[in-house]
Structures are given as C-alpha cells and as structure tokens.
Scaffold this motif. Structure first.
Motif, PDB file in Angstrom:
ATOM      1  N   ARG A 103       0.814  -1.212   0.000  1.00  0.00           N
ATOM      2  CA  ARG A 103       0.000   0.000   0.000  1.00  0.00           C
ATOM      3  C   ARG A 103       0.855   1.273   0.000  1.00  0.00           C
ATOM      4  O   ARG A 103       0.320   2.372  -0.028  1.00  0.00           O
ATOM      5  CB  ARG A 103      -0.954   0.001   1.196  1.00  0.00           C
ATOM      6  CG  ARG A 103      -2.017  -1.091   1.079  1.00  0.00           C
ATOM      7  CD  ARG A 103      -3.165  -0.889   2.022  1.00  0.00           C
ATOM      8  NE  ARG A 103      -4.287  -1.754   1.641  1.00  0.00           N
ATOM      9  CZ  ARG A 103      -5.547  -1.516   1.961  1.00  0.00           C
ATOM     10  NH1 ARG A 103      -5.863  -0.442   2.669  1.00  0.00           N
ATOM     11  NH2 ARG A 103      -6.507  -2.334   1.573  1.00  0.00           N
ATOM     12  N   ILE A 104       2.153   1.132   0.056  1.00  0.00           N
ATOM     13  CA  ILE A 104       3.054   2.288  -0.002  1.00  0.00           C
ATOM     14  C   ILE A 104       3.796   2.249  -1.334  1.00  0.00           C
ATOM     15  O   ILE A 104       4.500   1.288  -1.640  1.00  0.00           O
ATOM     16  CB  ILE A 104       4.061   2.283   1.159  1.00  0.00           C
ATOM     17  CG1 ILE A 104       3.332   2.277   2.502  1.00  0.00           C
ATOM     18  CG2 ILE A 104       4.988   3.486   1.062  1.00  0.00           C
ATOM     19  CD1 ILE A 104       4.246   2.175   3.695  1.00  0.00           C
ATOM     20  N   ASN A 105       3.628   3.284  -2.122  1.00  0.00           N
ATOM     21  CA  ASN A 105       4.286   3.379  -3.426  1.00  0.00           C
ATOM     22  C   ASN A 105       4.717   4.827  -3.640  1.00  0.00           C
ATOM     23  O   ASN A 105       4.156   5.559  -4.451  1.00  0.00           O
ATOM     24  CB  ASN A 105       3.343   2.908  -4.535  1.00  0.00           C
ATOM     25  CG  ASN A 105       3.999   2.939  -5.903  1.00  0.00           C
ATOM     26  OD1 ASN A 105       5.229   2.946  -6.021  1.00  0.00           O
ATOM     27  ND2 ASN A 105       3.188   2.981  -6.952  1.00  0.00           N
ATOM     28  N   VAL A 106       5.726   5.240  -2.853  1.00  0.00           N
ATOM     29  CA  VAL A 106       6.200   6.627  -2.884  1.00  0.00           C
ATOM     30  C   VAL A 106       7.658   6.638  -3.318  1.00  0.00           C
ATOM     31  O   VAL A 106       8.570   6.567  -2.479  1.00  0.00           O
ATOM     32  CB  VAL A 106       6.043   7.322  -1.521  1.00  0.00           C
ATOM     33  CG1 VAL A 106       6.354   8.811  -1.647  1.00  0.00           C
ATOM     34  CG2 VAL A 106       4.659   7.111  -0.942  1.00  0.00           C
ATOM     35  N   PRO A 107       7.935   6.714  -4.611  1.00  0.00           N
ATOM     36  CA  PRO A 107       9.330   6.817  -5.060  1.00  0.00           C
ATOM     37  C   PRO A 107       9.924   8.154  -4.625  1.00  0.00           C
ATOM     38  O   PRO A 107       9.186   9.089  -4.261  1.00  0.00           O
ATOM     39  CB  PRO A 107       9.210   6.730  -6.579  1.00  0.00           C
ATOM     40  CG  PRO A 107       7.835   7.202  -6.887  1.00  0.00           C
ATOM     41  CD  PRO A 107       6.979   6.756  -5.739  1.00  0.00           C
ATOM     42  N   GLU A 108      11.232   8.268  -4.660  1.00  0.00           N
ATOM     43  CA  GLU A 108      11.898   9.499  -4.237  1.00  0.00           C
ATOM     44  C   GLU A 108      11.393  10.706  -5.038  1.00  0.00           C
ATOM     45  O   GLU A 108      11.313  11.822  -4.518  1.00  0.00           O
ATOM     46  CB  GLU A 108      13.417   9.358  -4.403  1.00  0.00           C
ATOM     47  CG  GLU A 108      14.064   8.402  -3.414  1.00  0.00           C
ATOM     48  CD  GLU A 108      13.827   8.812  -1.963  1.00  0.00           C
ATOM     49  OE1 GLU A 108      14.009  10.014  -1.647  1.00  0.00           O
ATOM     50  OE2 GLU A 108      13.458   7.938  -1.157  1.00  0.00           O
ATOM     51  N   SER A 109      11.031  10.477  -6.301  1.00  0.00           N
ATOM     52  CA  SER A 109      10.543  11.578  -7.135  1.00  0.00           C
ATOM     53  C   SER A 109       9.199  12.116  -6.675  1.00  0.00           C
ATOM     54  O   SER A 109       8.789  13.208  -7.081  1.00  0.00           O
ATOM     55  CB  SER A 109      10.433  11.115  -8.596  1.00  0.00           C
ATOM     56  OG  SER A 109       9.536  10.009  -8.697  1.00  0.00           O
ATOM     57  N   ASN A 110       8.503  11.360  -5.815  1.00  0.00           N
ATOM     58  CA  ASN A 110       7.197  11.790  -5.308  1.00  0.00           C
ATOM     59  C   ASN A 110       7.270  12.282  -3.869  1.00  0.00           C
ATOM     60  O   ASN A 110       6.244  12.385  -3.190  1.00  0.00           O
ATOM     61  CB  ASN A 110       6.182  10.647  -5.404  1.00  0.00           C
ATOM     62  CG  ASN A 110       5.784  10.339  -6.831  1.00  0.00           C
ATOM     63  OD1 ASN A 110       6.315  10.931  -7.760  1.00  0.00           O
ATOM     64  ND2 ASN A 110       4.853   9.417  -7.002  1.00  0.00           N
ATOM     65  N   LYS A 111       8.485  12.575  -3.396  1.00  0.00           N
ATOM     66  CA  LYS A 111       8.671  13.164  -2.074  1.00  0.00           C
ATOM     67  C   LYS A 111       9.084  14.617  -2.276  1.00  0.00           C
ATOM     68  O   LYS A 111      10.158  14.893  -2.815  1.00  0.00           O
ATOM     69  CB  LYS A 111       9.742  12.406  -1.289  1.00  0.00           C
ATOM     70  CG  LYS A 111       9.370  10.958  -0.979  1.00  0.00           C
ATOM     71  CD  LYS A 111      10.507  10.236  -0.262  1.00  0.00           C
ATOM     72  CE  LYS A 111      10.153   8.800   0.035  1.00  0.00           C
ATOM     73  NZ  LYS A 111      11.287   8.073   0.694  1.00  0.00           N
TER      74      LYS A 111
END
Length: 446
Positions: A103-111
């Motif tokens: 349920r966690i799909n946060v790549p560095e580009s989305n931080k």
C-alpha cells in the motif's frame, strides 16, 4: 507533531480522501459519480497524497492505509526533509506489521520538500490528507479543491478570520464538485457521542439550558532553537507557540469540545467574552500564546456555553463536555444521561465504543470507493474554528467579540511570503522574547 489529544483512550489520529472534476472556461464541470470514472486511473486504486508529515500526518496516513478499500500512498510533502523521511519510515514500519507494505508506493521523485511541494503532491493523488500546522490549511485546502481532489484535513481549518473566509469559499466549490471532505473533529465519528446526540435530539434532556466544555491538561513539548535555524524555521519547528501557525491551544485543541457544544446546540455562538493570560508559561521558548483561557460563549437564544482550557503542569486534567437541559443532563466522557435527581436515563455500553480516528477514514474511503458524495464537513468545521478564534480574540483583548464582526474583519495573521529566509509575522525582541496580547490593552476591532 501530535500536540493534541494523542490518544483516544490510548489511540492515534486520522486521514482522508479523493478526486473528480475540472474547471473549464471558468465553469465547473460536474463529475459523474460512477465507479468507472471516479478515480484518475483505469484501476480501482485510490491514490493518496500526504501533505504535512509530522506525527499527526503519519497517524492519519497509516489509518487511511488501514481501511478496507484499495488505498495506496503515492506522494508526500513537507517543509522539512527530516520530517518527511521519518514519517515515511514510520508508515512503512506500520504497514509492514500489517503485512500491507504494497500500500506504499512513494518513489523518491514523489517526495516533495519545501513550501510549494504540496501542489505537486496533490496533482498525483485522488485523495489528499492535509495535516500541516493549521495556518497552512486554507491555502492547501483551496488548492486541493481547485485540483478536484477529495480531502481529509485536520482541525482547526484556519487560524484567523481571513483563513476562515478562504475555507468557506473553497467548501462551497467542493460541494459543487461533489468532493468528499472529512475534517478531524472525531467526536462526530465516535459511537458514544453519536448515541448521546441521537437521544438529545429525541428530547431526553428537554431544551438545552447551558453547556460546559473543558480541555485542561499539562505542559506540552518545546523544541530548542539551533544556531542554524532562521527565525522562520524556528517558528515552524515550534509551530504550536505562534498564532499564525497554531491559533493558540483554544483553537488547536479546545476546538474539539467547542465543536461538541455547537453540535448539540445545533448552531454557533453570536459572541464571546472572557479572560486569559500567561500565568506559568512565560518563557521566551513558548512564543506568544496564553496558557489559560476562560470564555463565555453566548448563542442567539441566550444560552451560554462556558469554556475553559489550560496548560498547567501538575494541575488536574479534564477533557470533557456537559450539556444541561430542562429535564436532565448529558455527561459526555462517561457517556451517560441523568435526570436532575441523578437517575440514570441512559448509559452507553463502552464495549460498543469505536476508534473514531479510524472510523473517519473507514467511512470516507468507503464512500469514495462506492462513488458516493456523502461528506461535506468543511463549512461546519470552519464555523467551529471561528467559534474558537473569537474566543481567543476575546481573551486576548478583554472585550466581547461579535461573530459577524470577526468573520468580516479581514484579520490575517499570515506572512507576506512563505520562505525560510522570510520574516514571520511576529519577531522576537533583542532579548529573544515575543510580544503577547494584554487584555484591556490589545485591540482588534473598534
């Protein structure tokens, strides 16, 4: 950043939800609420962005990801990289324990780090969780609605009347767009309070004669100043002690109890008068807020809500509400209704109590997954926030503050620009002390 009620009988905080329509040529293109086109992609995944990665945001995101729906965290934004990374790791750990790490799909580009990253994070999601310090809430909510997203946002929804106006305007547009909006005034999602309210509506205590509300507790956290901090960063790190960010604890915490009074009364007060000050919390590390407030809120029919809140170390704590009617009274914390001779008329069975922080998200995401428009909390939450704000203005000035006068005042506490090299609205003197309100001297309206 959990400055508030860090537990619900030992539990945490909350979350929120989702997207739809566009603005074309200045006209609202109303969404069609079918599941087929309710989300932004071809799958049924509800994509979530977290804006504000303190303790409260971390808890809210975890609760959103713990619902039964197909929810995925895809973006995060915070002014500070350390807070964002700590939050990400804590959410990841929590979801690993639940065996739901997918349920966690946060790549560095989305931080996104900084004051403007929220816009990019919002663009990637269906549902936005707004949990920054409340001074930012109006601009973040406005942007989420502009982009057509469903929203969960923490209370309070503003710290000044100008912010309230902005939220009210965005709330009206959210309704037009059929965007679900849930606000973290969680007592409205708590089983015992819902049952007490039903019985009050049925007339069990008769007409309401008075309301008593309390949020009395001990001292809170302080984060020491570091040499590398600009004044803006110091205040952001210690947001609770500055009104442009927090609104004072009468707004940030006591809003819960004030909301219960307004809810049961079915309206908002027309005026507030009271007293307050800095009796024990007087140091330069506690900014400009008071450590105690007592407010007499008066409704249009003459009914009074007596409100008190304080932060005093080693003094008795009390967080509760009591509603007195012609036939009896409601004790909210014990979930009990009695007549005026003490006979118990109703007792909620605490075995049936829920975690309202989780319920907020469960109900919100269930509605979104079904393509339903069910939640529109923003307007009433703005009205409750203004109730708390006029209480602060009353205790700071020593004057009776009228609701309409405050709402239409344009009073704005926000800085001219949001940047770490920008001056905050209040600055320390040469000794490092901050000016604070003095009742009878401080004036807001003539």
């Amino acid at each position: 950043m959990e400055s508030e009620q860090q537990k619900f009988h030992g539990q945490g905080r909350r979350e929120f939800v989702k997207q739809t329509s566009l603005i074309a040529g200045g006209l609202l293109a109303m969404p069609i609420l079918s599941k087929a086109n309710f989300f932004s992609g071809s799958s049924d995944v509800i994509k979530v962005a977290l804006i504000g990665c303190g303790g409260r945001g971390t808890g809210a995101a975890t609760q959103a990801l713990s619902t039964k729906e197909n929810v995925q965290l895809v973006a995060m934004a915070d002014a500070f990289a350390d807070r964002l990374n700590d939050s990400y790791n804590n959410i990841k750990e929590a979801m690993e324990e639940r065996k739901q790490i997918n349920r966690i799909n946060v790549p560095e580009s989305n931080k996104f780090v900084g004051f403007e990253g929220y816009k990019q994070a919002i663009a990637l999601a269906d549902v936005v969780i707004l949990t920054t310090p409340p001074g930012f809430r109006p601009i973040h909510f406005e942007e989420a609605v502009r982009q057509g997203k469903h929203v969960f946002m923490e209370k309070p929804v503003a710290t000044d009347p100008a912010g309230i106006k902005k939220v009210l305007d965005a709330a009206a547009i959210a309704k037009q767009k059929k965007l679900n909006v849930v606000v973290g005034l969680q007592r409205r999602y708590q089983n015992s309070y819902r049952e007490l309210y039903k019985r009050a509506q049925d007339g069990i205590i008769g007409d309401i004669l008075s309301v008593q509300v309390w949020w009395n507790q001990g001292a809170l956290w302080v984060k020491p100043r570091k040499p590398e901090y600009t004044e803006m960063e110091y205040q952001m790190r210690n947001w609770y002690y500055f009104n442009w960010l927090c609104g004072d604890h009468i707004v940030e915490q006591h809003i819960h109890n004030i909301d219960v009074g307004n809810w049961f009364k079915g309206t908002t007060p027309v005026s507030a008068g009271g007293m307050g000050g800095r009796a024990v919390r007087t140091g330069k590390d506690t900014g400009e807020i008071f450590d105690h407030h007592y407010v007499e809120y008066r409704y249009a029919d003459g009914v009074v809500m007596n409100s008190q809140c304080r932060h005093w170390k080693d003094a008795p704590s009390k967080v509760d509400e009591e509603i007195v009617g012609t036939k009896g009274r409601i004790y909210c914390d014990r979930a009990q209704i009695v007549d005026h001779k003490g006979k118990v008329l109703y007792q909620f069975d605490k075995k049936n109590e829920n975690n309202p922080y989780q319920t907020e998200h469960d109900e919100l995401f269930a509605a979104i997954a079904k393509g339903q428009f069910k939640f529109s909390d923003a307007q009433r939450s703005a009205e409750t926030t203004l109730s708390a704000i006029i209480g602060r203005l009353a205790t700071y000035s020593g004057q009776v503050i009228n609701w309409d006068t405050a709402l239409n005042s344009g009073l704005n506490l926000q800085p001219q620009r949001y940047a770490f090299d920008a001056p905050p609205p209040v600055m320390p003197d040469a000794s490092g002390n901050y000016a604070y309100a003095k009742p009878g001297i401080t004036k807001y309206f003539t």
